[in-house]
Design an enzyme around this catalytic site. Structure first.
Site, PDB file in Angstrom:
ATOM      1  N   ASP A 176       0.821  -1.205   0.000  1.00 49.70           N
ATOM      2  CA  ASP A 176       0.000   0.000   0.000  1.00 49.70           C
ATOM      3  C   ASP A 176       0.863   1.266   0.000  1.00 49.70           C
ATOM      4  O   ASP A 176       1.872   1.342   0.697  1.00 49.70           O
ATOM      5  CB  ASP A 176      -0.855  -0.035   1.283  1.00 49.70           C
ATOM      6  CG  ASP A 176      -1.843   1.104   1.389  1.00 49.70           C
ATOM      7  OD1 ASP A 176      -2.785   1.116   0.593  1.00 49.70           O
ATOM      8  OD2 ASP A 176      -1.677   1.956   2.280  1.00 49.70           O
ATOM      9  N   GLU A 222       1.279  -0.388  -5.098  1.00 52.95           N
ATOM     10  CA  GLU A 222       0.272   0.653  -5.264  1.00 52.95           C
ATOM     11  C   GLU A 222       1.005   1.982  -5.279  1.00 52.95           C
ATOM     12  O   GLU A 222       1.352   2.523  -4.240  1.00 52.95           O
ATOM     13  CB  GLU A 222      -0.760   0.649  -4.134  1.00 52.95           C
ATOM     14  CG  GLU A 222      -1.929   1.564  -4.485  1.00 52.95           C
ATOM     15  CD  GLU A 222      -2.426   2.468  -3.370  1.00 52.95           C
ATOM     16  OE1 GLU A 222      -3.470   3.108  -3.575  1.00 52.95           O
ATOM     17  OE2 GLU A 222      -1.798   2.567  -2.304  1.00 52.95           O
TER      18      GLU A 222
HETATM   19  C1  NOJ Z   1      -4.592   3.142  -0.503  1.00 55.85           C
HETATM   20  C2  NOJ Z   1      -5.759   2.251  -0.231  1.00 55.85           C
HETATM   21  O1  NOJ Z   1      -6.206   1.674  -1.429  1.00 55.85           O
HETATM   22  C3  NOJ Z   1      -6.819   3.100   0.420  1.00 55.85           C
HETATM   23  O2  NOJ Z   1      -8.024   2.387   0.566  1.00 55.85           O
HETATM   24  C4  NOJ Z   1      -6.311   3.603   1.741  1.00 55.85           C
HETATM   25  O3  NOJ Z   1      -7.238   4.498   2.292  1.00 55.85           O
HETATM   26  C5  NOJ Z   1      -4.962   4.312   1.590  1.00 55.85           C
HETATM   27  N1  NOJ Z   1      -4.046   3.624   0.725  1.00 55.85           N
HETATM   28  C6  NOJ Z   1      -4.286   4.470   2.931  1.00 55.85           C
HETATM   29  O4  NOJ Z   1      -3.836   3.228   3.391  1.00 55.85           O
END
Ligand code: NOJ
Length: 533
Positions: A200, A242
């Site tokens: 993430d 991500e």
């Molecule tokens: C990206 C995630 O997809 C999202 O759902 C989240 O709120 C943020 N990162 C923070 O972790």
């Protein structure tokens, strides 16, 4: 493990809380996921991505982790987790889960210790400031809720840094002890059989004055370090990044094949919606023509929707305004720099368009991810807070209580009730029986795709078409050629192929019909796609 299995695979993003509740408490859980593995197998899913399942106050749906080493009691136990690994592996499926490196919950004992005791070693696990003025060039991501990346802590008398909600303090990667903790967390879940991680928010790990605190070299160094550890101790596991960034910045996350195995393709996603609304292939072409080559063994992850808002970070300001106009007519549909709607409503619940968007995605390079519920065209609920409207209970059946999601009486979120998308209209059971359903189309296209590994590869040729509203892509490999023609427009398109292509297709794959030998001009209905082989 098959080597590089993720390069020609279908991923499924699964929100555990919404999928299937096995014990009637109104919240989906890991045993519920196990109950539905055969459904996923039948759909053709190769890899399940589990959204966060760790103990958490759930202020950011589990991305605010209060304990990295356990399972949230709502979702089950570590034993359930192990059983899920076994059951998925038995069926030849892989499982990855979120690895949230950037931050934790303010309820985590590290942060709580820092608040209580200024001498605690945990204070330096976080990023503090006496003034809250540092890193002023860093954008705020949760624009609609957070005024700043700094929040004052009265307990400590200082400000702490957070890129997301104030309840998610960022971790301090300049502290080697913190780094070691995070590495051990990764080791722990890998040791339980997880096949990899969706990492993430990776661009934000380190901060440095005078920069925008994104994509810093020290961040890449740390990510390379975790990849090396994973490769050495748990070979074959994957890391999916991500990094919501422009193609050239994302490219860096693959390193020389020594950083991430996969990365989401953020710039492509909104451009599929743009092309379909404009009746113009240019946005999709732009995204692909600006996609840099990636090292061998790496792969892009492509998608139409996910559990967040449809992000418009990777488009220009003008394009963003246009997208909001077209796809978020009600101001309630906007969130941060995006649109908090599901796939089917974005497609006007028009099955022809829903099929086309997938026919486009699946005809392009990369490994596609399906967001749970989109395979049946589930709707959304924009009356729910933040992104909750796209995270409602999975609709298994029209007849069963709570759409077959749960036997409980109080659910974590209401089942969709709007007439168009209610379980009576949209559910797995009925779609399984209907050969024309979205679900059966998805099964079909998944199968076509997996039988043709070259579709996942990077080789792609854009063919000039006699119709400006069509996107024509030639894909080839394994001694085959497949031409996908997508009519993006609202009227019929007539497409004649250039003679020099010397292309004489025999089959239209999406409908499974033979192509007449002497056919020169293809006629496509509005938003029709054909895959000619
Ligand atoms: C990206 C995630 O997809 C999202 O759902 C989240 O709120 C943020 N990162 C923070 O972790």
């Amino acid at each position: 493990m098959t080597e590089n299995w993720y390069q020609n695979a279908i991923f499924y993003e699964l929100y555990v809380r919404a999928f299937r509740d096995s014990n009637g408490d109104g919240k989906g859980d890991l045993p519920g996921v196990i109950e539905k593995l055969d459904y996923l197998k039948d759909l053709g899913v190769d890899c399940i991505w589990l959204l966060p399942i760790y103990p958490s106050p759930l202020k950011d749906d589990g991305y605010d982790i209060a304990d990295f080493m356990h399972i949230h009691p709502d979702f089950g136990t570590v034993e359930d987790f192990k059983r899920l690994m076994n059951e998925a592996h038995k069926r030849g499926m892989y499982v990855i889960a979120d690895l949230v490196l950037n931050h934790c919950s303010d309820q985590h004992y590290w942060f709580q210790s820092a608040l209580k005791d200024p001498m605690s070693k945990y204070k330096d696990y976080f990023v503090w400031s006496k003034t809250g003025k540092e890193y002023a060039d860093t954008r705020v991501i949760f624009l609609d809720t957070e005024p700043s990346n700094w929040t004052y802590s009265p307990e400590v008398g200082e400000f702490y840094w957070h890129r997301f909600y104030a309840s998610q303090p960022d971790l301090n990667y300049r502290n080697p002890a913190l780094q070691e903790e995070m590495i051990n967390i990764m080791r722990y879940w890998a040791s339980l059989g997880l096949d990899g991680f969706r990492a993430d928010a990776v661009p934000y790990l380190f901060e440095r004055e005078g920069t925008n605190c994104e994509n810093l070299p020290e961040t890449h160094d740390f990510l390379k370090k975790i990849r090396a550890i994973l490769d050495k101790e748990y070979p074959g596991r994957i890391l999916l990044a991500e990094a919501n960034q422009w193609p050239n910045d994302v490219r860096e996350y693959f390193g020389d094949g020594d950083e991430f195995t996969m990365a989401f393709h953020f710039p492509l996603m909104p451009r599929i919606y743009m092309s379909m609304k404009k009746g113009d292939p240019a946005p999709i072409r732009w995204a692909l023509e600006n996609t840099p080559a990636i090292p061998d063994g790496c792969q892009w992850c492509t998608f139409l929707r996910n559990h967040d808002e449809l992000t418009l970070e990777m488009v220009t300001e003008e394009e963003r305004q246009w997208m909001w106009q077209q796809y978020a007519p009600d101001p309630k549909m906007k969130l941060n720099l995006g649109i908090r709607r599901r796939f089917a409503p974005l497609m006007d619940n028009d099955i022809q368009k829903m099929k086309q968007a997938n026919a486009i995605l699946f005809s392009l390079p990369g490994t596609p991810i399906i967001y749970y519920g989109d395979e049946i065209g589930m709707g959304d609920n924009i009356d729910l807070f933040d992104r909750n409207g796209v995270r409602t209970p999975m609709q298994w059946s029209a007849k069963a209580k709570n759409a077959g999601f749960s036997e409980g009486s109080t659910l974590y979120a209401p089942v969709i009730e709007s007439p168009e998308y209610s379980p009576t209209r949209v559910n797995v059971e009925d779609q399984q029986k209907d050969p024309e359903s979205m679900l059966n189309f998805m099964k079909h296209i998944v199968k076509l795709r997996k039988e043709r590994p070259f579709l996942a590869g990077s080789r792609i040729q854009f063919i000039e078409s006699t119709n400006a509203a069509t996107l024509c892509v030639m894909r080839e490999g394994n001694g085959r050629r497949m031409l996908a023609i997508h009519n993006l427009g609202e009227s019929s398109a007539y497409v004649t192929l250039p003679e020099r292509l010397n292309f004489k297709p025999q089959m239209e794959l999406l409908t499974g019909t033979p192509v007449p030998a002497d056919l020169k001009t293809y006629e496509l209905a509005p938003h029709q796609s054909v895959w000619l082989e």
